[in-house]
Design an enzyme around this catalytic site. Structure first.
Site, mmCIF file in Angstrom:
data_model
loop_
_atom_site.group_PDB
_atom_site.id
_atom_site.type_symbol
_atom_site.label_atom_id
_atom_site.label_comp_id
_atom_site.label_asym_id
_atom_site.label_seq_id
_atom_site.Cartn_x
_atom_site.Cartn_y
_atom_site.Cartn_z
ATOM 1 N N ASP A 190 -0.962 -8.268 1.442
ATOM 2 C CA ASP A 190 0.298 -8.391 0.706
ATOM 3 C C ASP A 190 0.700 -9.852 0.531
ATOM 4 O O ASP A 190 1.143 -10.267 -0.545
ATOM 5 C CB ASP A 190 1.405 -7.620 1.430
ATOM 6 C CG ASP A 190 1.231 -6.114 1.321
ATOM 7 O OD1 ASP A 190 0.486 -5.661 0.437
ATOM 8 O OD2 ASP A 190 1.829 -5.386 2.131
ATOM 9 N N ASP A 222 2.104 42.487 21.157
ATOM 10 C CA ASP A 222 1.949 41.395 22.126
ATOM 11 C C ASP A 222 1.911 41.877 23.565
ATOM 12 O O ASP A 222 2.037 41.085 24.496
ATOM 13 C CB ASP A 222 3.044 40.343 21.944
ATOM 14 C CG ASP A 222 4.436 40.942 21.905
ATOM 15 O OD1 ASP A 222 4.562 42.153 22.176
ATOM 16 O OD2 ASP A 222 5.385 40.205 21.606
ATOM 17 N N GLY A 265 0.815 -1.201 0.000
ATOM 18 C CA GLY A 265 0.000 0.000 0.000
ATOM 19 C C GLY A 265 0.850 1.252 0.000
ATOM 20 O O GLY A 265 1.974 1.269 0.514
ATOM 21 N N ASP A 293 3.875 43.842 25.535
ATOM 22 C CA ASP A 293 5.011 43.822 26.469
ATOM 23 C C ASP A 293 5.988 44.973 26.279
ATOM 24 O O ASP A 293 7.060 44.982 26.878
ATOM 25 C CB ASP A 293 5.760 42.499 26.337
ATOM 26 C CG ASP A 293 6.468 42.349 24.996
ATOM 27 O OD1 ASP A 293 6.189 43.148 24.083
ATOM 28 O OD2 ASP A 293 7.300 41.424 24.866
ATOM 29 N N SER A 349 13.673 42.078 20.308
ATOM 30 C CA SER A 349 14.305 42.964 19.338
ATOM 31 C C SER A 349 14.482 44.379 19.882
ATOM 32 O O SER A 349 15.447 45.061 19.535
ATOM 33 C CB SER A 349 13.477 43.000 18.050
ATOM 34 O OG SER A 349 12.153 43.410 18.322
ATOM 35 N N LYS A 384 5.999 -7.319 3.106
ATOM 36 C CA LYS A 384 5.712 -7.068 4.518
ATOM 37 C C LYS A 384 4.598 -7.997 4.971
ATOM 38 O O LYS A 384 3.680 -8.320 4.206
ATOM 39 C CB LYS A 384 5.310 -5.609 4.738
ATOM 40 C CG LYS A 384 6.398 -4.620 4.359
ATOM 41 C CD LYS A 384 6.044 -3.198 4.744
ATOM 42 C CE LYS A 384 4.774 -2.701 4.092
ATOM 43 N NZ LYS A 384 4.839 -2.688 2.617
ATOM 44 N N GLY A 423 18.032 47.238 12.064
ATOM 45 C CA GLY A 423 16.644 46.895 12.348
ATOM 46 C C GLY A 423 15.759 46.880 11.120
ATOM 47 O O GLY A 423 14.731 46.210 11.094
ATOM 48 N N GLY A 476 1.386 5.434 0.981
ATOM 49 C CA GLY A 476 1.253 6.141 2.248
ATOM 50 C C GLY A 476 2.436 5.936 3.167
ATOM 51 O O GLY A 476 2.468 6.475 4.275
ATOM 52 N N HIS A 520 -0.091 1.348 9.694
ATOM 53 C CA HIS A 520 -1.377 1.761 9.135
ATOM 54 C C HIS A 520 -2.267 2.329 10.237
ATOM 55 O O HIS A 520 -3.464 2.501 10.043
ATOM 56 C CB HIS A 520 -2.087 0.574 8.467
ATOM 57 C CG HIS A 520 -1.228 -0.155 7.497
ATOM 58 N ND1 HIS A 520 -0.540 -1.297 7.836
ATOM 59 C CD2 HIS A 520 -0.916 0.114 6.215
ATOM 60 C CE1 HIS A 520 0.148 -1.717 6.778
ATOM 61 N NE2 HIS A 520 -0.051 -0.876 5.795
#
Length: 548
Positions: free
Chosen positions: A114, A384, A58, A386, A430, A109, A467, A60, A219
């Site tokens: 299979d 934000d 299969g 602060d 920053s 497998k 900056g 995936g 699976h």
């Protein structure tokens, strides 16, 4: 619905196979044009001179199995739909198209679909006169009592060992024997924090939050147990205990560390460190990975496969191949960091007294501290939340040293340099770095005997250079630049404060920020709100004006 990028579910596998072939650096893959619903990829340099190796199953699990086609590994792979075995007809067509006089080995497998489809195709091929053998890989040790252990990531090591033996020209019996021996020497155990999600289907999560499941199948089949989330080291230890034979402490091993599809590179590197550094890994001779090799779509988890080494297996896993999915086997070595003496960046200065300068520094610091909450509230509307705390943290440190009389107030170049260093260390983010650049650059200009206004201009230019913000970008520069420009043109502090105030108020009319957190907001969110950094600068200059 599970989030999944695709054109249509029906074409997903075929489209993905085309993508693999497009991107293959070896240019050694080709699709067999047999039927639209038969998906076979094979080597385009194959001349049937050796034993052919065919695997598949299969889809995936990419890069398995197509990613392991090429010189030294697979000859062809037969690809079914997602998690569905390819048909008998598809497997049979692969056998017929790649098998020569040397014969063919199917590496399968251990899943019912299979086994049945590859098995029946093998029988049909034998009846048609082809020499075909089949090895069923069952390396999963999650369920030790299961008489049919699943075939998982260890299948890739069977591909590698069988491919090596086939490439050197051994006959079908020898290739089969090597594959069977490899299968017996393999143990795999996986762990996941979430299952896999099929495209086009409702996403259902079986693993509870804060837990991991040991031994999931590729699976999404249930594992052996669900346990509470532990540290990465503890989980790695449990996997190693499952795959390494504690009864034979001298047995050398190779470990394959496989990303089941949803783990980040950062996590996989951490896991590799934990696996290799474990005391249980003292006899691990090779590490393969970390890499996504046998995946389960987007399953957030990983598996560890142990291969008990023999001289043949060691030669095989180290042999070069021309495939895209294989990860080179590496001998782990003890970490040996290179010693280096830490280079201190602290600036050594001699405290000195200058009441006038100390008064200015104290006023700036107290202003920023007093405005902490106002600036935070303002920043909460456009960022934000602060900005006030960031400026106040730097101000508290400088004020503390001011009160301790440990600053060089009588030497402006030293004072600016110290201030720049302190702000870089305590402000964070920053803003801290930008203010540190401003004071450091200004201090450097002062050492050249430049006037204070020129030094401040130098600091501003360096701040803008590093900056990236310019006047009009809705940042503190919109208040700082006109204030410094006023001082350069001979204006006093009152005039500079007025220029800063006007510059700050102008930011409320700027519809788009081009730097900082505000740059992620649209004009409606910014309308009528002053930039908090520019407000901080304006209030500092207002406080300095009031000093007289």
């Amino acid at each position: 619905m599970a989030k999944f990028m695709m054109n249509s579910k029906e074409d997903l596998v075929a489209d993905a196979l085309d993508g693999i072939i497009y991107a293959n650096p070896w240019r050694n893959l080709v699709r067999l044009d047999v039927d639209p619903w038969i998906r076979i990829v094979m080597r385009n340099d194959w001349h049937k001179q050796q034993v052919a190796l065919i695997s598949g199953g299969g889809s995936g699990h990419e890069p398995a199995h197509v990613g392991f086609i090429g010189k030294g590994m697979l000859t062809a792979a037969v690809c079914g739909e997602l998690f569905a075995s390819p048909s008998v007809e598809a497997v049979y067509n692969a056998i017929v198209n790649v098998t020569g006089d040397a014969g063919c080995l199917l590496i399968v497998k251990n899943y019912t679909g299979d086994r049945l489809n590859f098995g029946l195709a093998a029988e049909k091929a034998r009846k048609a006169g082809f020499n075909v053998n089949m090895v069923i890989v069952g390396d999963d040790v999650a369920l030790p009592e299961n008489p049919q252990p699943r075939g998982v990531a260890g299948t890739l090591l069977v591909h590698k060992i069988a491919g090596y033996v086939a490439e050197r020209g051994d006959d079908l019996a020898a290739v089969t024997e090597a594959a069977e021996a490899a299968n017996r020497a393999l143990s795999t155990m996986g762990v996941a924090m979430s299952g896999c999600h099929m495209p086009g289907e409702e996403a259902k999560e079986r693993v509870p939050e804060g837990s991991v499941e040991m031994g999931l199948g590729i699976h999404g089949e249930p594992g052996v147990e669900v346990i509470k989330m532990q540290s990465s080291q503890q989980i790695a230890q449990q996997l190693l205990e499952s795959v390494l034979d504690s009864r034979n402490s001298q047995q050398p091993y190779a470990l394959l560390i496989n990303n089941l599809g949803g783990m980040s590179a950062l996590e996989m590197n951490l896991i590799t460190r934990d696996v290799v550094a474990s005391p249980l890994s003292q006899h691990v001779q090779y590490v393969i990975g970390p890499a996504a090799m046998m995946t389960a779509l987007d399953m957030k988890g990983y598996s560890v496969t142990a291969l008990a080494l023999t001289p043949l297996f060691e030669e095989a896993i180290c042999a070069p191949v021309e495939v895209t999915g294989w990860s080179r086997a590496v001998k782990p070595e003890a970490l040996k960091p290179q010693k280096a003496e830490k280079q201190a960046s602290d600036i050594t200065t001699t405290p000195s007294d200058n009441p006038a300068v100390a008064r200015i520094v104290k006023a700036i610091c107290e202003t920023l501290i007093a405005n902490e909450n106002d600036l935070n509230k303002l920043d909460a509307q456009v960022g934000d939340g602060d900005t006030g705390s960031t400026f106040a943290s730097g101000a508290r440190q400088i004020l503390k040293e001011c009160q301790e009389k440990s600053l060089p107030f009588n030497s402006l170049p030293d004072l600016f340099a110290v201030t720049g260093e302190r702000l870089a260390n305590v402000m964070g983010g920053s803003s801290g770095v930008l203010m540190a650049i401003f004071f450091t650059a200004a201090g450097q200009k002062l050492t050249e005997k430049a006037p204070l206004a020129a030094a401040l201009q130098q600091g501003l230019e360096k701040m803008m250079q590093y900056g990236g913000a310019q006047p009009g970008d809705r940042t503190l520069i919109d208040a700082l630049q006109p204030a410094i420009e006023t001082l350069l043109n001979g204006g006093d502090l009152a005039a500079a404060a007025e220029a800063a105030r006007k510059g700050s108020e102008a930011t409320a009319t700027m519809s788009k920020a081009k730097a900082g957190r505000s740059s992620y907001l649209n004009s409606d969110n910014l309308k009528g709100i002053e930039d908090p950094g520019s407000v901080a600068i304006a209030r500092v200059f207002a406080a300095l004006k009031d000093l007289g």
